[in-house]
Scaffold this active site. Structure first.
Site, PDB file in Angstrom:
ATOM      1  N   ASP A 201      30.177 -22.613 -13.787  1.00 20.74           N
ATOM      2  CA  ASP A 201      30.150 -21.198 -14.139  1.00 20.74           C
ATOM      3  C   ASP A 201      31.606 -20.778 -14.065  1.00 20.74           C
ATOM      4  O   ASP A 201      32.190 -20.745 -12.979  1.00 20.74           O
ATOM      5  CB  ASP A 201      29.321 -20.409 -13.110  1.00 20.74           C
ATOM      6  CG  ASP A 201      29.273 -18.930 -13.468  1.00 20.74           C
ATOM      7  OD1 ASP A 201      30.296 -18.395 -13.919  1.00 20.74           O
ATOM      8  OD2 ASP A 201      28.216 -18.305 -13.289  1.00 20.74           O
ATOM      9  N   HIS A 202      32.212 -20.495 -15.212  1.00 21.84           N
ATOM     10  CA  HIS A 202      33.671 -20.336 -15.196  1.00 21.84           C
ATOM     11  C   HIS A 202      34.120 -19.140 -14.339  1.00 21.84           C
ATOM     12  O   HIS A 202      35.270 -19.057 -13.962  1.00 21.84           O
ATOM     13  CB  HIS A 202      34.249 -20.270 -16.616  1.00 21.84           C
ATOM     14  CG  HIS A 202      34.092 -18.945 -17.295  1.00 21.84           C
ATOM     15  ND1 HIS A 202      32.962 -18.571 -17.952  1.00 21.84           N
ATOM     16  CD2 HIS A 202      34.937 -17.898 -17.406  1.00 21.84           C
ATOM     17  CE1 HIS A 202      33.124 -17.364 -18.446  1.00 21.84           C
ATOM     18  NE2 HIS A 202      34.302 -16.921 -18.135  1.00 21.84           N
ATOM     19  N   HIS A 264      27.022 -15.426 -14.312  1.00 25.74           N
ATOM     20  CA  HIS A 264      28.229 -14.747 -13.824  1.00 25.74           C
ATOM     21  C   HIS A 264      27.917 -13.589 -12.872  1.00 25.74           C
ATOM     22  O   HIS A 264      28.483 -13.481 -11.792  1.00 25.74           O
ATOM     23  CB  HIS A 264      29.057 -14.197 -14.989  1.00 25.74           C
ATOM     24  CG  HIS A 264      29.358 -15.213 -16.043  1.00 25.74           C
ATOM     25  ND1 HIS A 264      29.546 -16.536 -15.755  1.00 25.74           N
ATOM     26  CD2 HIS A 264      29.513 -15.106 -17.397  1.00 25.74           C
ATOM     27  CE1 HIS A 264      29.803 -17.204 -16.883  1.00 25.74           C
ATOM     28  NE2 HIS A 264      29.771 -16.352 -17.884  1.00 25.74           N
TER      29      HIS A 264
HETATM   30  C1  BG6 Z   1      30.854 -16.209 -21.367  1.00 29.79           C
HETATM   31  C2  BG6 Z   1      29.919 -15.472 -22.282  1.00 29.79           C
HETATM   32  O1  BG6 Z   1      30.140 -17.037 -20.490  1.00 29.79           O
HETATM   33  O2  BG6 Z   1      31.614 -15.273 -20.628  1.00 29.79           O
HETATM   34  C3  BG6 Z   1      30.697 -14.557 -23.203  1.00 29.79           C
HETATM   35  O3  BG6 Z   1      29.176 -16.405 -23.047  1.00 29.79           O
HETATM   36  C4  BG6 Z   1      31.588 -13.633 -22.401  1.00 29.79           C
HETATM   37  O4  BG6 Z   1      29.816 -13.799 -24.028  1.00 29.79           O
HETATM   38  C5  BG6 Z   1      32.428 -14.432 -21.425  1.00 29.79           C
HETATM   39  O5  BG6 Z   1      32.429 -12.955 -23.323  1.00 29.79           O
HETATM   40  C6  BG6 Z   1      33.175 -13.509 -20.488  1.00 29.79           C
HETATM   41  O6  BG6 Z   1      34.087 -14.280 -19.763  1.00 29.79           O
HETATM   42  P1  BG6 Z   1      35.404 -13.631 -19.200  1.00 29.79           P
HETATM   43  O7  BG6 Z   1      36.048 -14.716 -18.404  1.00 29.79           O
HETATM   44  O8  BG6 Z   1      36.219 -13.186 -20.377  1.00 29.79           O
HETATM   45  O9  BG6 Z   1      34.952 -12.468 -18.369  1.00 29.79           O
END
Ligand code: BG6
Length: 510
Positions: A201-202, A264
């Site tokens: 989960d990034h 997230h």
């Molecule tokens: C991704 C989603 O996991 O996270 C995207 O699929 C979203 O729709 C993105 O834009 C948001 O990531 P960050 O790091 O820009 O908050």
């Protein structure tokens, strides 16, 4: 969770430094989807950053697997272009690409062309990797996850021997609802052991997300207040200004709830609400996260607002509504926004609502957690011009600003008692001079050294899906979709959700 921050320099005072991290073990980093966008934009830059930091073993290599007809030379050229792009767009100043690092990297890159479902691809891959440690990174569409892992199992590539590891990193989306996530977990476990699976989960790669635990548990003054005796409610916001971008096909079948909440948003909630683990050991941390997610009370329909953006204005430019975006069904009922009121039924949080919201095309890009404390008793101020006390708020800024703000009242200078809201701010970038990163460096490095703390275990994922499952079941109900203009604060119904409780959202736009 191993910090890859080699040295953190402070401007003032003496901040403790981490011990220098060790090099990764030797091995092969296999990327399924090696010709794709995620690889170019994030994985290759992250590996480059690890190489710049001297964290990769000399016996490290990359094997990209994809079906595209191209030579290893072309692939290397694509990666080199991507890196130039990445380094030139870092921060405010342009940082030249380190050609010495690229030379080191490029001599270690190979390409295997083949279909992800074809046994022959895996036979060729087995030859390429030999008896090395391997990380298989699944940077592919979710429909291939099961098939690739089956093939890794059948071909023997997933088999570990004494002293040789085989690990699999799986991107999101992990399932499209609770049942499919449970089924995918069961399928993976036919070929792999749980400890070989790294579900990414990034958000957990973001320094500021990792800092939530450090902040809560390494400081004496937050944790004693962190409970229902002192906290009135919590707001978690993950707002974006981008729309559906080029992802119509994926997003139409996904929507904001599946795309952002079980993963997230639940990670942000778990980090904020979990009990202290007994150590930073992967299982100790993940046990606590799962416990708190399991304590979330089944959500009621009246506590959920789904929204979809209409036409509006973003940064002064007119933009079309979701239904007018290329590739989107003009009658689409896919939500691009969701707000929910969640209740955590445990001793620490009973009676403290957690309001969460996430959406696209909102007034600003902002991810933050706002801890709203209970107001102080008013009695002392009865005979002063102060008509009400402003509650204290602690804001954990995740992005784009990274830091912590404390909001409290102070006496406005003058002969009478007047109070003004003031802010005390800690800004990450002012204190720590760190080069920008993709957020994937820590995650990839942790997988290399076998530390799964920042990855999701099967039960974490399933607990996240369990929270949103009722919402998925109501999504076709008429009336369960509200509209909001692009560039706004979201649907009015989301304001009403808090107004019912005599509360209001913090503003997203400035
Ligand atoms: C991704 C989603 O996991 O996270 C995207 O699929 C979203 O729709 C993105 O834009 C948001 O990531 P960050 O790091 O820009 O908050």
């Amino acid at each position: 969770m191993e910090s890859i921050v080699a040295s953190a320099s402070s401007q003032i005072g003496d901040v403790g430094h981490e011990n220098a991290p060790r090099r990764s073990p030797p091995g092969t980093f296999v990327i399924f989807g090696g010709g794709g966008d995620l690889t170019r934009r994030l994985l290759i830059p992250a590996i480059y950053n690890l190489a710049c930091a001297g964290l990769l073993d000399d016996h490290f290599s990359i094997v990209a697997v994809d079906w595209t007809d191209m030579s290893t030379g072309q692939l290397k050229q694509n990666f080199h272009d991507a890196l130039k792009n990445f380094t030139s767009s870092r921060g405010t100043e342009s940082v030249p690409l380190r050609e010495d690092v690229w030379e080191w990297m490029q001599s270690r890159i190979r390409y295997v062309r083949g279909s992800f479902e074809d046994e022959a691809t895996y036979a060729q891959l087995a030859q390429e990797v030999g008896e090395t440690n391997c990380i298989f990174y699944l940077a592919v569409a979710a429909r291939f996850f099961g098939a690739i892992v089956d093939q890794l199992g059948h071909s023997g590539l997933a088999h570990e021997t004494d002293g040789m590891f085989r690990r699999v990193i799986i991107e999101k989306p992990f399932g499209s609802d609770l049942a499919s996530a449970v089924a995918l977990n069961a399928r993976l476990l036919k070929s792999l052991r749980e400890r070989q699976i790294y579900r990414i989960d990034h958000y957990l790669g973001k320094e500021t997300v990792q800092n939530i635990l450090a902040l809560r548990f390494s400081n004496g003054f937050f944790e004693p207040l962190w409970n229902r005796d002192n906290i009135d409610h919590v707001q978690i916001t993950a707002a974006e200004t981008v729309g559906v971008e080029q992802r119509a096909k994926f997003y139409e079948g996904t929507g904001a709830v599946r795309d952002m909440v079980p993963n997230h948003v639940m990670q942000l909630l778990a980090m904020t609400a979990m009990e202290a683990p007994t150590s930073f050991d992967a299982d100790a941390v993940r046990d606590e996260k799962t416990k708190v997610l399991k304590a979330i009370h089944a959500v009621g329909r009246e506590d959920v607002v789904r929204g979809q953006y209409g036409a509006g204005t973003i940064k002064g430019e007119p933009v079309v509504g979701y239904r007018e975006e290329p590739g989107i069904n003009p009658q689409s009922r896919t939500e691009t926004y969701v707000a929910m009121k969640l209740r955590i039924d445990n001793w620490r949080w009973a009676g403290v609502p957690f309001y969460v919201r996430t959406g696209k095309r909102l007034a600003a890009r902002k991810t933050e957690i706002a801890i709203h404390f209970k107001s102080a008793p008013y009695a002392l101020f009865r005979d002063t011009p102060v008509d009400k006390l402003t509650p204290n708020i602690m804001l954990l800024h995740i992005q784009p600003t990274e830091g912590v703000t404390m909001q409290f009242s102070a006496k406005i200078p003058g002969p009478t008692v007047h109070l003004g809201g003031v802010r005390m701010k800690f800004d990450y970038s002012e204190w720590f001079k760190e080069g920008p990163s993709t957020g994937y460096e820590t995650l990839i490095y942790d997988c290399m050294i076998g530390d799964a703390t920042l990855f999701q275990r099967a039960d974490n994922i399933e607990a996240g899906w369990r929270v949103v499952q009722p919402v998925l079941e109501w999504e076709r109900d008429p009336g369960f979709l509200h509209f909001y203009p692009a560039g706004s604060e979201g649907p009015k119904a989301a304001d009403d959700l808090l107004a019912r409780d005599h509360r209001h959202w913090l503003k997203i736009g400035s």
